[in-house]
Design a protein around this motif. Structure first.
Motif, mmCIF file in Angstrom:
data_model
loop_
_atom_site.group_PDB
_atom_site.id
_atom_site.type_symbol
_atom_site.label_atom_id
_atom_site.label_comp_id
_atom_site.label_asym_id
_atom_site.label_seq_id
_atom_site.Cartn_x
_atom_site.Cartn_y
_atom_site.Cartn_z
ATOM 1 N N TRP A 162 3.697 2.854 -32.496
ATOM 2 C CA TRP A 162 4.314 3.422 -33.698
ATOM 3 C C TRP A 162 4.097 2.486 -34.886
ATOM 4 O O TRP A 162 3.907 1.289 -34.724
ATOM 5 C CB TRP A 162 5.800 3.699 -33.479
ATOM 6 C CG TRP A 162 6.645 2.507 -33.168
ATOM 7 C CD1 TRP A 162 6.830 1.917 -31.961
ATOM 8 C CD2 TRP A 162 7.424 1.767 -34.095
ATOM 9 N NE1 TRP A 162 7.678 0.845 -32.072
ATOM 10 C CE2 TRP A 162 8.064 0.736 -33.377
ATOM 11 C CE3 TRP A 162 7.667 1.876 -35.463
ATOM 12 C CZ2 TRP A 162 8.918 -0.186 -33.974
ATOM 13 C CZ3 TRP A 162 8.526 0.961 -36.077
ATOM 14 C CH2 TRP A 162 9.136 -0.057 -35.329
ATOM 15 N N ASP A 163 4.070 3.081 -36.063
ATOM 16 C CA ASP A 163 3.780 2.357 -37.295
ATOM 17 C C ASP A 163 4.251 3.241 -38.447
ATOM 18 O O ASP A 163 4.318 4.461 -38.321
ATOM 19 C CB ASP A 163 2.267 2.096 -37.395
ATOM 20 C CG ASP A 163 1.887 1.122 -38.506
ATOM 21 O OD1 ASP A 163 1.454 0.017 -38.169
ATOM 22 O OD2 ASP A 163 1.988 1.485 -39.688
ATOM 23 N N ARG A 164 4.565 2.606 -39.578
ATOM 24 C CA ARG A 164 4.967 3.398 -40.742
ATOM 25 C C ARG A 164 3.816 4.251 -41.264
ATOM 26 O O ARG A 164 4.033 5.260 -41.929
ATOM 27 C CB ARG A 164 5.463 2.469 -41.861
ATOM 28 C CG ARG A 164 6.792 1.788 -41.536
ATOM 29 C CD ARG A 164 7.220 0.855 -42.631
ATOM 30 N NE ARG A 164 6.276 -0.239 -42.807
ATOM 31 C CZ ARG A 164 6.399 -1.202 -43.712
ATOM 32 N NH1 ARG A 164 7.441 -1.204 -44.532
ATOM 33 N NH2 ARG A 164 5.499 -2.161 -43.795
ATOM 34 N N ASP A 165 2.588 3.838 -40.975
ATOM 35 C CA ASP A 165 1.412 4.575 -41.387
ATOM 36 C C ASP A 165 1.021 5.541 -40.270
ATOM 37 O O ASP A 165 0.354 5.178 -39.306
ATOM 38 C CB ASP A 165 0.260 3.611 -41.682
ATOM 39 C CG ASP A 165 -0.947 4.274 -42.303
ATOM 40 O OD1 ASP A 165 -1.159 5.473 -42.049
ATOM 41 O OD2 ASP A 165 -1.693 3.583 -43.025
ATOM 42 N N ALA A 166 1.442 6.793 -40.400
ATOM 43 C CA ALA A 166 1.208 7.780 -39.345
ATOM 44 C C ALA A 166 -0.278 8.045 -39.122
ATOM 45 O O ALA A 166 -0.711 8.275 -37.986
ATOM 46 C CB ALA A 166 1.932 9.087 -39.683
ATOM 47 N N ASP A 167 -1.055 8.022 -40.188
ATOM 48 C CA ASP A 167 -2.494 8.260 -40.042
ATOM 49 C C ASP A 167 -3.153 7.166 -39.209
ATOM 50 O O ASP A 167 -4.051 7.436 -38.398
ATOM 51 C CB ASP A 167 -3.165 8.344 -41.414
ATOM 52 C CG ASP A 167 -2.785 9.608 -42.164
ATOM 53 O OD1 ASP A 167 -2.369 10.587 -41.507
ATOM 54 O OD2 ASP A 167 -2.889 9.624 -43.407
#
Length: 266
Positions: A162-167
């Protein structure tokens, strides 16, 4: 009388290595690689080089033009960008989409590899936390996170990234799922897991927020951080206060020393 230990003996034959980052005040590689050079009797020195993203191309091309510079180590935030400066890329670095080490080959080309993931997994195993068959929640799909994701899957783990940058998460998961179908998923937030890993830079600065809250983790969850300075990050302090087992960042680099020795032919 000055009794301080002598540093590396720099001469006209000394070979150069540089570790690139923004910032670089936190890097531990010089303190570990320079003693290794000394133990091996290698006439070489590793120095930190502060390179901002805006000047990265200028800095890297300048360093690669230095005739007695044999290698580069890479830290945040340049691990993905440095791939474009390599002529040859190892399979692991290609799969992870990032590099933390480049060497000049005998024919003058530059070869990129990434040892973050293997170093991280070796560190986990040395501490008794074998990831094989365990579910890992990995925070961060950047350069280090990508390499760690590859190594964890290769070691037999089930993985949620998981990451704040979904792309960025989607791109990584799609690439890895083609190699390890059914064993890697993406998420927008932490999920329950046996091992929770921070592979983001959060924790380098005193005012950084926690990458995730250990209070929301199940009892017994191993909390691992790849940040090396400070050694006891706010995340690890919060995890220890909750009674969770922790894995510090330094073993990831320490376990890479043997890999660097082979890669750079020291």
């Amino acid at each position: 009388m000055n009794t301080a230990p002598e540093g590396p003996q720099i001469t006209g034959t000394t070979r150069l290595f540089a570790v690139l980052g923004d910032p670089v005040a936190q890097v531990q590689a010089p303190a570990m690689l320079n003693p290794l050079f000394a133990r091996l009797g290698t006439d070489a020195v590793l120095v930190p080089v502060h390179a901002t993203p805006e000047r990265l191309a200028d800095v890297v091309r300048g360093l690669q033009a230095i005739g007695n510079l044999d290698g580069l180590l890479v830290t945040v935030p340049h691990k993905t960008a440095l791939l474009s400066f390599a002529d040859v890329v190892s399979p692991a670095a290609l799969l992870g989409g990032s590099t933390n080490a480049l060497r000049r080959t005998g024919d003058g080309r530059w070869e990129a590899a990434n040892f973050d993931g293997e170093g991280f997994v070796r560190g986990l195993r040395a501490a008794g936390h074998d990831p094989a068959g365990r579910h890992v929640s990995l925070a961060g799909a950047g350069g280090a996170g990508c390499s760690i994701a590859v190594a964890l899957l290769d070691a037999g783990a089930e993985l949620t990234v998981w990451d704040r940058d979904a792309d960025r998460v989607r791109t990584l998961v799609d690439r890895l799922a083609a190699r390890w179908p059914g064993r890697v998923t993406g998420a927008g937030a932490p999920v329950p897991a046996d091992i929770a890993v921070n592979a983001t830079p959060m924790g380098l600065r005193p005012d950084d927020p926690l990458p995730f809250d250990p209070a929301e983790l199940d009892a017994g969850t191993v909390v691992a951080d790849i940040v090396m300075k400070p050694r006891r990050t706010a995340l690890l302090a919060a995890a220890e206060e909750r009674g969770l087992p922790v894995q510090y960042g330094a073993p990831m680099l320490a376990e890479q020393l043997a890999l660097y020795k082979d890669f750079f032919r020291l």
